[in-house]
Scaffold this active site. Sequence first.
Site, PDB file in Angstrom:
ATOM      1  N   CYS A  60       0.869  -1.168   0.000  1.00 36.50           N
ATOM      2  CA  CYS A  60       0.000   0.000   0.000  1.00 36.50           C
ATOM      3  C   CYS A  60       0.915   1.231   0.000  1.00 36.50           C
ATOM      4  O   CYS A  60       1.674   1.433   0.949  1.00 36.50           O
ATOM      5  CB  CYS A  60      -0.875  -0.048   1.251  1.00 36.50           C
ATOM      6  SG  CYS A  60      -1.916   1.398   1.455  1.00 36.50           S
ATOM      7  N   CYS A  70      -2.321  15.042   2.967  1.00 35.73           N
ATOM      8  CA  CYS A  70      -3.472  15.012   2.069  1.00 35.73           C
ATOM      9  C   CYS A  70      -4.282  16.277   2.285  1.00 35.73           C
ATOM     10  O   CYS A  70      -4.397  16.758   3.411  1.00 35.73           O
ATOM     11  CB  CYS A  70      -4.343  13.788   2.364  1.00 35.73           C
ATOM     12  SG  CYS A  70      -5.697  13.572   1.185  1.00 35.73           S
ATOM     13  N   CYS A  72     -10.098  10.441   8.756  1.00 34.71           N
ATOM     14  CA  CYS A  72      -8.838   9.871   8.257  1.00 34.71           C
ATOM     15  C   CYS A  72      -7.665  10.629   8.875  1.00 34.71           C
ATOM     16  O   CYS A  72      -7.607  11.863   8.821  1.00 34.71           O
ATOM     17  CB  CYS A  72      -8.812   9.990   6.735  1.00 34.71           C
ATOM     18  SG  CYS A  72      -7.226   9.521   6.012  1.00 34.71           S
TER      19      CYS A  72
HETATM   20  N1  SAH Z   1      -7.328   9.446  -0.808  1.00 37.63           N
HETATM   21  C1  SAH Z   1      -7.631   8.153  -1.379  1.00 37.63           C
HETATM   22  C2  SAH Z   1      -6.605   7.130  -1.007  1.00 37.63           C
HETATM   23  C3  SAH Z   1      -6.576   6.751   0.451  1.00 37.63           C
HETATM   24  S1  SAH Z   1      -7.179   5.152   0.486  1.00 37.63           S
HETATM   25  C4  SAH Z   1      -9.016   7.760  -0.986  1.00 37.63           C
HETATM   26  O1  SAH Z   1      -9.593   8.377  -0.113  1.00 37.63           O
HETATM   27  O2  SAH Z   1      -9.547   6.828  -1.578  1.00 37.63           O
HETATM   28  C5  SAH Z   1      -7.545   4.926   2.116  1.00 37.63           C
HETATM   29  C6  SAH Z   1      -8.930   4.371   2.317  1.00 37.63           C
HETATM   30  O3  SAH Z   1      -9.113   4.275   3.706  1.00 37.63           O
HETATM   31  C7  SAH Z   1     -10.008   5.290   1.779  1.00 37.63           C
HETATM   32  O4  SAH Z   1     -11.097   4.539   1.327  1.00 37.63           O
HETATM   33  C8  SAH Z   1     -10.360   6.045   3.015  1.00 37.63           C
HETATM   34  O5  SAH Z   1     -11.622   6.662   2.950  1.00 37.63           O
HETATM   35  C9  SAH Z   1     -10.303   4.973   4.044  1.00 37.63           C
HETATM   36  N2  SAH Z   1     -10.190   5.450   5.389  1.00 37.63           N
HETATM   37  C10 SAH Z   1      -9.778   6.672   5.799  1.00 37.63           C
HETATM   38  N3  SAH Z   1      -9.835   6.772   7.138  1.00 37.63           N
HETATM   39  C11 SAH Z   1     -10.279   5.581   7.583  1.00 37.63           C
HETATM   40  C12 SAH Z   1     -10.517   5.056   8.869  1.00 37.63           C
HETATM   41  N4  SAH Z   1     -10.303   5.781   9.964  1.00 37.63           N
HETATM   42  N5  SAH Z   1     -10.953   3.791   8.960  1.00 37.63           N
HETATM   43  C13 SAH Z   1     -11.159   3.040   7.852  1.00 37.63           C
HETATM   44  N6  SAH Z   1     -10.940   3.475   6.604  1.00 37.63           N
HETATM   45  C14 SAH Z   1     -10.511   4.745   6.474  1.00 37.63           C
END
Ligand code: SAH
Length: 352
Positions: free
Chosen positions: A101, A108, A115
Amino acid sequence: MAGLYDASRDDFAAALGNQPAFRVKQLWEGLYQHFQQPSEILTLPKDVRETLTREFPPQLEETSVSVSDRGDTVKFLWRLIDGGHPIETVLMHYRDRATVCVSTQAGCAMACGFCATGQAGFNRHLTPGEIVEQVVRAARRSAERNQRVANIVFMGMGEPLANEESVWRAVERIHGDIGISARHLTISTVGIIPGIKALAARDLPVNLAVSMHAARNELRDELVPINRRYPIEDLMQACRDYLTVKNRRISFEWAMIAGVNDQPRDAEELARLARQLRPSAHVNLIPLNPTPGWPTKGSSKTAVYAFAKRLEELGVNVTVRQNRGTDIDAACGQLAAGQPVLMKTRSRAETI
Ligand code: SAH
């Protein structure tokens, strides 16, 4: 001078002066097939190795490596040589393969409150080489267990489609030089429509994952703030267009937040969206992982499975994702690379 993994064959050829052309080939194979540093590529003469080491330094400095899940999850914390920002990479071993990953930005700017990366804010875009080097260094570690890296997910820190050009150049190198097929590369996005369009125009069929998390604008505006600019209807149109061109199933990510997006109504709204796509979107459910700046908890296991069952009844394919590396802050949404995060002062319930 370019960094080691941003350098092109021409950059190397220029630095090697009147060395025979096959030296670049040997170097390239060492870097991308055997994951070696120039100093370790013994087919190259010593002075060539020294020149390369001096002129093309690695772009990531290892700060720490944490291990969880009995060694199956490995988190790397790096410092970017250029500027010193911290970023993270996660290597996940499965029975017969490994997944990496990667981060695409230091920080970001999307500001999703749940997140940790979003809570910490944005520093800068990563270069293609900084993205590729994460893969190379994780693959090197994976090789110690005789495990090949078979999948790359662009799901680390940052929003890949806000840095589409660099991400794409990294994809080309991962595909063309490291040799991982496009079908094993997944780009995850909050739903940046111009980025999805740009991706649709690219010539490799990578997988697209959309971080949906809410299927009505009112809630999504709050959870994924970029929704105010790219609302669900427009995002769905971009997904349909992507499907038409690529013919690859799209997945929707759904982080389950207790009492917020895990109700029967949410399942029904999500199913309606998923079924708008042909083939229907595949839904990945994951209970929200704890982060310092977000007070609301992940849904219980029972709630997650009930939600999954409801989606299935509504004709949607769904997978419940296992959390990896929660104890080392390596799980989805937990990558903040040790940066301070903004605390939400009010609980979510008070803000809606
Ligand atoms: N910015 C991109 C790539 C990050 S992917 C995106 O948002 O898709 C990371 C994934 O984890 C995304 O689906 C995001 O929404 C999710 N994510 C973020 N915070 C999280 C959390 N606290 N618990 C579970 N998933 C989370």
